[in-house]
Scaffold this active site. Structure first.
Site, PDB file in Angstrom:
ATOM      1  N   ARG A  95      53.327 -42.591  -4.524  1.00 39.16           N
ATOM      2  CA  ARG A  95      53.335 -41.319  -3.108  1.00 39.16           C
ATOM      3  C   ARG A  95      55.330 -41.743  -3.368  1.00 39.16           C
ATOM      4  O   ARG A  95      55.694 -40.637  -2.044  1.00 39.16           O
ATOM      5  CB  ARG A  95      52.589 -41.897  -2.693  1.00 39.16           C
ATOM      6  CG  ARG A  95      51.323 -41.790  -2.522  1.00 39.16           C
ATOM      7  CD  ARG A  95      50.578 -40.000  -2.941  1.00 39.16           C
ATOM      8  NE  ARG A  95      49.555 -40.193  -3.049  1.00 39.16           N
ATOM      9  CZ  ARG A  95      48.554 -40.592  -4.891  1.00 39.16           C
ATOM     10  NH1 ARG A  95      49.611 -40.122  -5.480  1.00 39.16           N
ATOM     11  NH2 ARG A  95      47.455 -40.002  -4.570  1.00 39.16           N
TER      12      ARG A  95
ATOM     13  N   LYS B 251      46.034 -43.317 -21.418  1.00 36.25           N
ATOM     14  CA  LYS B 251      45.856 -43.516 -20.974  1.00 36.25           C
ATOM     15  C   LYS B 251      44.417 -43.841 -19.710  1.00 36.25           C
ATOM     16  O   LYS B 251      43.531 -42.778 -20.316  1.00 36.25           O
ATOM     17  CB  LYS B 251      45.469 -41.506 -19.889  1.00 36.25           C
ATOM     18  CG  LYS B 251      45.944 -41.638 -18.306  1.00 36.25           C
ATOM     19  CD  LYS B 251      46.484 -40.144 -18.112  1.00 36.25           C
ATOM     20  CE  LYS B 251      45.964 -40.079 -16.922  1.00 36.25           C
ATOM     21  NZ  LYS B 251      44.801 -40.215 -15.682  1.00 36.25           N
TER      22      LYS B 251
ATOM     23  N   HIS C 217      42.676 -43.655 -13.086  1.00 36.05           N
ATOM     24  CA  HIS C 217      42.309 -42.034 -12.927  1.00 36.05           C
ATOM     25  C   HIS C 217      42.332 -41.480 -11.297  1.00 36.05           C
ATOM     26  O   HIS C 217      41.627 -41.189 -10.876  1.00 36.05           O
ATOM     27  CB  HIS C 217      40.893 -42.537 -13.379  1.00 36.05           C
ATOM     28  CG  HIS C 217      40.413 -40.851 -14.102  1.00 36.05           C
ATOM     29  ND1 HIS C 217      40.666 -40.501 -15.491  1.00 36.05           N
ATOM     30  CD2 HIS C 217      40.212 -39.887 -13.574  1.00 36.05           C
ATOM     31  CE1 HIS C 217      40.790 -39.110 -15.567  1.00 36.05           C
ATOM     32  NE2 HIS C 217      40.327 -38.170 -14.536  1.00 36.05           N
TER      33      HIS C 217
ATOM     34  N   TYR D  74      40.845 -34.768 -23.992  1.00 36.24           N
ATOM     35  CA  TYR D  74      39.501 -35.429 -23.495  1.00 36.24           C
ATOM     36  C   TYR D  74      38.220 -34.990 -25.279  1.00 36.24           C
ATOM     37  O   TYR D  74      39.432 -34.578 -25.833  1.00 36.24           O
ATOM     38  CB  TYR D  74      38.820 -34.630 -22.586  1.00 36.24           C
ATOM     39  CG  TYR D  74      39.050 -34.977 -21.290  1.00 36.24           C
ATOM     40  CD1 TYR D  74      39.246 -36.363 -20.816  1.00 36.24           C
ATOM     41  CD2 TYR D  74      39.185 -33.956 -20.327  1.00 36.24           C
ATOM     42  CE1 TYR D  74      39.180 -36.500 -19.373  1.00 36.24           C
ATOM     43  CE2 TYR D  74      39.444 -34.316 -18.948  1.00 36.24           C
ATOM     44  CZ  TYR D  74      39.643 -35.514 -18.840  1.00 36.24           C
ATOM     45  OH  TYR D  74      39.919 -36.012 -17.585  1.00 36.24           O
TER      46      TYR D  74
ATOM     47  N   GLY E 261      50.614 -37.110  -9.904  1.00 37.49           N
ATOM     48  CA  GLY E 261      49.461 -36.161  -9.893  1.00 37.49           C
ATOM     49  C   GLY E 261      49.616 -35.565  -8.149  1.00 37.49           C
ATOM     50  O   GLY E 261      50.452 -34.180  -8.419  1.00 37.49           O
TER      51      GLY E 261
ATOM     52  N   ASP F 232      39.436 -43.063 -19.967  1.00 30.00           N
ATOM     53  CA  ASP F 232      38.701 -43.985 -19.312  1.00 30.00           C
ATOM     54  C   ASP F 232      37.303 -42.882 -18.131  1.00 30.00           C
ATOM     55  O   ASP F 232      37.252 -42.991 -17.938  1.00 30.00           O
ATOM     56  CB  ASP F 232      39.704 -44.573 -18.386  1.00 30.00           C
ATOM     57  CG  ASP F 232      40.328 -43.159 -17.159  1.00 30.00           C
ATOM     58  OD1 ASP F 232      40.513 -42.451 -17.912  1.00 30.00           O
ATOM     59  OD2 ASP F 232      40.711 -43.670 -16.456  1.00 30.00           O
TER      60      ASP F 232
ATOM     61  N   ARG G  52      38.968 -42.531  -8.741  1.00 27.73           N
ATOM     62  CA  ARG G  52      38.167 -41.526  -9.836  1.00 27.73           C
ATOM     63  C   ARG G  52      36.910 -41.588 -10.374  1.00 27.73           C
ATOM     64  O   ARG G  52      36.121 -41.164 -11.079  1.00 27.73           O
ATOM     65  CB  ARG G  52      38.746 -39.885 -10.001  1.00 27.73           C
ATOM     66  CG  ARG G  52      39.747 -39.627  -8.744  1.00 27.73           C
ATOM     67  CD  ARG G  52      40.461 -38.583  -9.181  1.00 27.73           C
ATOM     68  NE  ARG G  52      40.222 -37.305  -9.389  1.00 27.73           N
ATOM     69  CZ  ARG G  52      39.806 -36.453  -8.462  1.00 27.73           C
ATOM     70  NH1 ARG G  52      39.809 -36.491  -7.545  1.00 27.73           N
ATOM     71  NH2 ARG G  52      39.387 -35.264  -8.972  1.00 27.73           N
TER      72      ARG G  52
END
Length: 352
Positions: A285, A226, A250, A125, A304, A153, A253
């Site tokens: 998934r 990313k 994200h 970050y 994730g 983002d 999110r």
């Protein structure tokens, strides 16, 4: 068994506020839901009369061998769901032969994660504190990380209403182990997410293309951006010498209403023109989802939340089983579509 089963199992062992922190999205969670629906709208056109007596999932990501076209996506604070935290998920990734992405907000220091072995990428970050930011890059290099993944983002966290309603704050035993913080993330406040407050204090909203150029000059590690959805941004990233872009919203999110990642993928692939690798993130998934991404031009995907559900359910064993299941499903999907390997998947047609 499917990856979705791990989420249901994790719900029975996690505090509701922790489950919401991981599962939730921003705003009305429109993009969160749309990621899954958009993937389900991508239908594959299988080929027949191909020799698939041997099907391989081996590939390369960022020029290094990987047993699957999959990398573990960066997610903060793994110790929220299991005491071993990132050490367990990193060990599972090593056993599966895929890269593990350690985060700036990891609850275990970079050096302990790379000591596990295997391929480790570091997610960065853009911190307000320049000294801490540069120190993180240096530490990632010295610890043996194989790539830097700059998240682009998150000028600040999207408004995640589940966390606001839960007044979500980190428990005392979990923290951002890689950076110095003032403890804001641990202080519950009415009408606010403590984690969002901490993120706003720590992250710089002044991340720009000049920042990317600065980082490109600073490190010789492969550089990944990313959070790219616009083809114009992807093209510019390739021109800046970025090694890969991750097409990601994200996980639903950040901007609620952002385009589903799979819907943005093909145009991004066209825009980079082979000058950068392209990975897909958000909503993956199943092994069929991985195949969908490959058919649309991605070189791989990032996964994730399923790893967090597996970790919560059974620690390292649960995280490892998630990756094993993903490998089984991908091998099955490749063979049934007439592909003997990852490269062949790029020649499949898709229909929406």
């Amino acid at each position: 068994m499917r990856l979705a089963d791990f989420e249901r199992a994790a719900a029975s062992v996690l505090p509701p506020s922790v489950r919401d922190f991981i599962a939730g999205g921003s705003g009305d969670e429109t993009t969160l839901d749309a990621n899954r629906h958009a993937l389900d709208r991508v239908f594959l056109v299988p080929r027949v009369l191909r020799d698939v007596s041997r099907v391989s999932t081996d590939t390369t990501l960022l020029g290094r061998p990987a047993a699957l076209p999959v990398a573990v996506a960066p997610i903060a604070y793994h110790r929220l769901v299991h005491p071993d935290g990132e050490l367990a998920t990193a060990r599972a990734a090593k056993a599966a032969g895929v890269p593990f992405t350690a985060g700036t907000l990891s609850s275990v220091p970079i050096e302990e994660i790379t000591a596990v072995g295997g391929s480790v990428w570091f997610q960065l970050y853009w911190l307000r504190d320049t000294a801490q930011r540069l120190d993180l890059v240096r530490r990632a290099e010295e610890a043996g990380c194989e790539a830097l993944v700059l998240t682009v983002d998150v000028p600040w966290m999207g408004r995640r209403l589940r966390d606001v309603r839960n007044r979500f704050a980190l428990p005392a035993h979990v923290g951002a182990s890689n950076i110095t913080t003032g403890g804001t993330a641990h202080r519950s406040t009415a009408g606010a997410s403590a984690v969002a407050v901490h993120t706003a204090q720590s992250l710089s909203p002044a991340l720009t293309w000049s920042s990317v150029a600065e980082l490109r000059e600073r490190t010789e590690l492969p550089l990944v951006l990313k959070g790219v959805l616009a083809p114009e941004d992807a093209a510019r990233a390739a021109d800046c010498g970025v090694d890969a872009v991750v097409v990601s919203n994200h996980g639903g999110r950040q901007l609620d209403g952002a385009v589903p990642s799979i819907d943005a993928l093909h145009e991004v692939v066209r825009a980079v023109g082979g000058n950068s690798e392209v990975l897909l993130d958000s909503g993956v998934r199943s092994g069929t989802d991985v195949l969908r991404a490959l058919a649309l031009g991605a070189s791989g995907v990032m996964v994730g939340r399923p790893l967090m559900w597996g970790l919560a359910t059974a620690g390292e064993t649960g995280a490892a089983r998630v990756l094993e299941l993903l490998a089984e499903e991908l091998r099955d999907a490749l063979g049934l579509s007439g592909c003997d390997g990852v490269a062949a998947a790029a020649r499949l047609r898709t229909v929406r």
